[in-house]
Write an enzyme that holds these catalytic residues in place. Structure first.
Site, PDB file in Angstrom:
ATOM      1  N   GLU A   1     -93.597  46.476 -50.970  1.00  0.00           N
ATOM      2  CA  GLU A   1     -92.602  47.444 -50.526  1.00  0.00           C
ATOM      3  C   GLU A   1     -91.844  48.104 -51.659  1.00  0.00           C
ATOM      4  OE1 GLU A   1     -90.670  43.290 -50.448  1.00  0.00           O
ATOM      5  OE2 GLU A   1     -92.638  44.156 -50.044  1.00  0.00           O
TER       6      GLU A   1
ATOM      7  N   HIS B   1     -94.678  46.664 -41.497  1.00  0.00           N
ATOM      8  CA  HIS B   1     -94.010  45.595 -42.247  1.00  0.00           C
ATOM      9  C   HIS B   1     -93.348  46.157 -43.499  1.00  0.00           C
ATOM     10  CE1 HIS B   1     -93.498  41.341 -43.463  1.00  0.00           C
ATOM     11  NE2 HIS B   1     -93.638  41.820 -44.688  1.00  0.00           N
ATOM     12  N   GLU B   2     -94.080  46.966 -44.249  1.00  0.00           N
ATOM     13  CA  GLU B   2     -93.536  47.482 -45.513  1.00  0.00           C
ATOM     14  C   GLU B   2     -92.393  48.472 -45.262  1.00  0.00           C
ATOM     15  OE1 GLU B   2     -94.546  45.693 -47.792  1.00  0.00           O
ATOM     16  OE2 GLU B   2     -96.299  44.922 -46.750  1.00  0.00           O
TER      17      GLU B   2
ATOM     18  N   TYR C   1     -92.247  34.033 -43.791  1.00  0.00           N
ATOM     19  CA  TYR C   1     -92.537  35.123 -42.867  1.00  0.00           C
ATOM     20  C   TYR C   1     -92.470  34.647 -41.413  1.00  0.00           C
ATOM     21  CZ  TYR C   1     -94.616  37.461 -46.985  1.00  0.00           C
ATOM     22  OH  TYR C   1     -94.839  38.027 -48.214  1.00  0.00           O
TER      23      TYR C   1
END
Length: 640
Positions: free
Chosen positions: A288, A312-313, A402
């Site tokens: 990211e 997600h990023e 996560y």
């Protein structure tokens, strides 16, 4: 900065003095495989009687140091090298500095090769186009110190500007000032021959691990700008794959980011959201980096089934890049929150069933990792890990922060009474801590404070009923509370897996078994197969051929097929399948290693169990093609 805990991975004195802005003036030397130049830190003093500033470094060559423009000949020193933390750089400061005052320090230096773990230099043969070399960085978690002398801790956030001179197009985790991204490639000069200076500016303070650079034969295609948005988005890639990359991501990237803004109640702060598709040696699915998310080319499946990795990023723009963990012990705040919100977006973008499907598929890797740590280091089963001074946080890299983190937040959501109760808190969390670096204790205190102010006795009693110690500090191979998810999207996958596990005659199966299933559901089928006893060898052969898995271009499916095939390391064909799996991972099919650790680590782990000598020989033959971070973690598996 965060509360008064001290980052166990940094030797810098960031509590006494910290960088608020820095300027880079770099030249990329592809022949020597080094970056040469300087960094100028603009620092703010926090304590009285400060005599020196201490920076983190790792295998950099210091040439000269200037303090407030005056050369400090031989008045800096490098401490003894620590295996993980590198060498502390001590620079004396002028007397009389008071809290709140500023001082500038310039360091002329160059990186080293092969010492710098932050950089991977690829020969042209390791790229898609095979015409020019390639450079990319990976600074998370603690490798920025090999790229630039800095206070390499997420507790310090700084803005930066950069001038990068290179014979190949150069990108950074910042807004491009010149030449324009949509202008002629390499400013119209000859790629690979003429030097061009690229200028970047990052006006949003970011931690050191988000500093990123890439340089190669790169070009750009913009995505369609969304009406009413002041940010732009597009994709960078080598010319050979730019059209495929643009097609794969053009439909969803801006839609995802707009949905994220709506969900968290705050506009995107970084101005640009671009993707860079790297060569396959990149060790992660995505990274990211501010303004410029790095992604693996294994996402380019031609059917957009894996583009949700971008969700997600994008989510990291708020949870990680925006609200940042103070140090590695609180890394789960970045990844747990990001995974939780990412899966909530699956519900908003698709359906509640997609949210449940994401939790289900994530649980397989989580339980695998928890079992691995049961035998190796139970401490890494925890969410909040008490890292020792100088302990490498990459040793704890797994799905635990996560998925255990996301499940913890899901448990809190359910305990409080559902999304209607918890989502307003999530928005307040973003509003309260955006731009800050925080600890788990700060988050928990804010959580209780929010429901004290805006909730009632029921919510506070619900929070008190949670076993906080079990979730944050508990070990074991299961979650503290059994979690149930929406099973709708895995029913077909699980039924097919059960049939395969029970059958004695594979003639009852046909290619139509998986018709109507997308790649993610086929992956779930293969994951489910791994929960049963190993299939007979003949079954594995038929499975691979019937569904085209043995030669699938989808790396996610290829990985899971090999995991099924190698479930029994003593089978009569395990060595044959291990050989095929190793050949795939080291690039014998297409000339490029599959460096994504999600793929290479389990393949090497399985191959080491089948024939350690064979796997070791294959690794040694190709190890230089893997990223230094991937090499370290593969060798960690090998040596146990």
């Amino acid at each position: 900065m965060s509360s008064e805990t001290t980052d166990p991975t940094s030797q810098s004195n960031y509590r006494q003095i910290s960088t608020k802005h820095f300027s880079l003036d770099w030249s990329i030397d592809f022949h020597e495989k080094v970056i040469k130049g300087s960094i100028t830190h603009e620092l703010t003093v926090h304590t009285s009687d400060l005599k020196e500033v201490i920076f983190d470094t790792s295998d950099v060559v210091i040439k000269r140091v200037y303090v407030e423009g005056e050369a400090c000949h031989a008045q800096y020193s490098l401490g003894e090298k620590h295996e993980v933390m590198g060498s502390a750089l001590y620079i004396p400061l002028p007397a009389g500095l008071q809290p709140g005052s500023s001082v500038k320090v310039t360091i002329e230096y160059n990186t080293t090769e092969p010492g710098c773990k932050a950089l991977q230099w690829l020969d042209k043969a390791q790229t898609h186009g095979k015409t020019h070399p390639y450079l990319f960085s990976q600074c998370q978690p603690i490798y920025a110190r090999g790229l630039l002398p800095c206070q390499d801790t997420p507790s310090v956030k700084a803005t930066y500007e950069a001038r990068i001179t290179s014979v190949l197009p150069a990108l950074m985790s910042a807004i491009r000032v010149s030449p324009p991204a949509e202008g002629p490639v390499h400013d119209g000069k000859i790629v690979g021959q003429d030097e061009v200076t690229y200028v970047y500016n990052q006006p949003v303070p970011i931690p050191s691990y988000l500093i990123a650079i890439a340089s190669g034969n790169l070009c750009y295609r913009a995505f369609e700008k969304l009406e009413g948005k002041d940010w732009t988005s597009g994709v960078w890639a080598e010319p050979d794959i730019i059209n495929d990359a643009w097609w794969e991501f053009k439909e969803d990237t801006t839609r995802f980011l707009a949905a994220e803004e709506e969900l968290v109640g705050m506009s995107y702060k970084f101005g640009v959201y671009d993707l860079l598709v790297l060569p396959p040696a990149f060790p992660y699915g995505g990274m990211e980096n501010a303004c410029l998310t790095f992604v693996t080319p294994t996402l380019l499946t031609g059917d957009r089934t894996l583009v949700d990795v971008v969700v997600h990023e994008i989510t990291h723009s708020y949870f990680g890049n925006g609200i940042t963990h103070a140090d590695a012990s609180h890394f789960w705040l970045n990844e747990g929150w990001t995974t939780y919100i990412e899966r909530l977006l699956q519900q908003i973008l698709h359906s509640p069933a997609h949210r449940g499907f994401s939790f289900l598929t994530g649980s397989k890797q989580l339980y695998d990792d928890l079992k691995l740590y049961e035998q190796r280091n139970k401490k890494y089963q925890k969410l909040q890990i008490e890292f020792e001074k100088g302990e490498n946080p990459d040793d704890a890299y797994s799905s635990v922060p996560y998925d255990k983190g996301a499940n913890f937040l899901l448990h809190i959501e359910r305990t409080l009474g559902g999304l209607d109760v918890f989502l307003p808190y999530a928005k307040d969390y973003v509003k309260t801590f955006m731009g800050k670096s925080i600890t788990t204790e700060m988050w928990k205190e804010h959580l209780f404070d929010y429901y004290t102010r805006f909730g009632g006795d029921d919510e506070l009693e619900a929070l008190k009923s949670i076993d906080w110690d079990a979730w944050l500090f508990g070990t074991g191979v299961t979650l503290p509370v059994p979690m149930e998810y929406d099973m709708t999207l895995v029913q077909q996958s699980y039924k097919l897996a059960e049939r395969w596990s029970k059958t004695k005659d594979t003639s009852e199966f046909s290619a139509t078994d998986i018709s109507g299933m997308d790649a993610n559901q086929i992956g779930a089928f293969l994951e489910r197969l791994q929960s049963f006893d190993p299939l007979p060898v003949a079954h594995i052969d038929d499975l691979g051929n019937l569904y085209g898995l043995v030669s699938s271009p989808n790396a996610e499916l290829r990985l899971r097929f090999y995991q099924v095939a190698l479930l029994d390391p003593q089978s009569t064909k395990s060595e044959q399948y291990a050989t095929a799996a190793l050949g795939w991972i080291v690039g014998e099919e297409d000339g490029m290693v599959k460096g994504r650790m999600k793929f290479c680590r389990p393949i090497f782990r399985a191959a080491f169990s089948v024939n350690k000598a064979m796997a070791q020989d294959k690794y040694e033959e190709h190890k230089s093609s893997f990223h230094p971070i991937a090499r370290d973690l593969i060798e960690l598996v090998r040596d146990r």
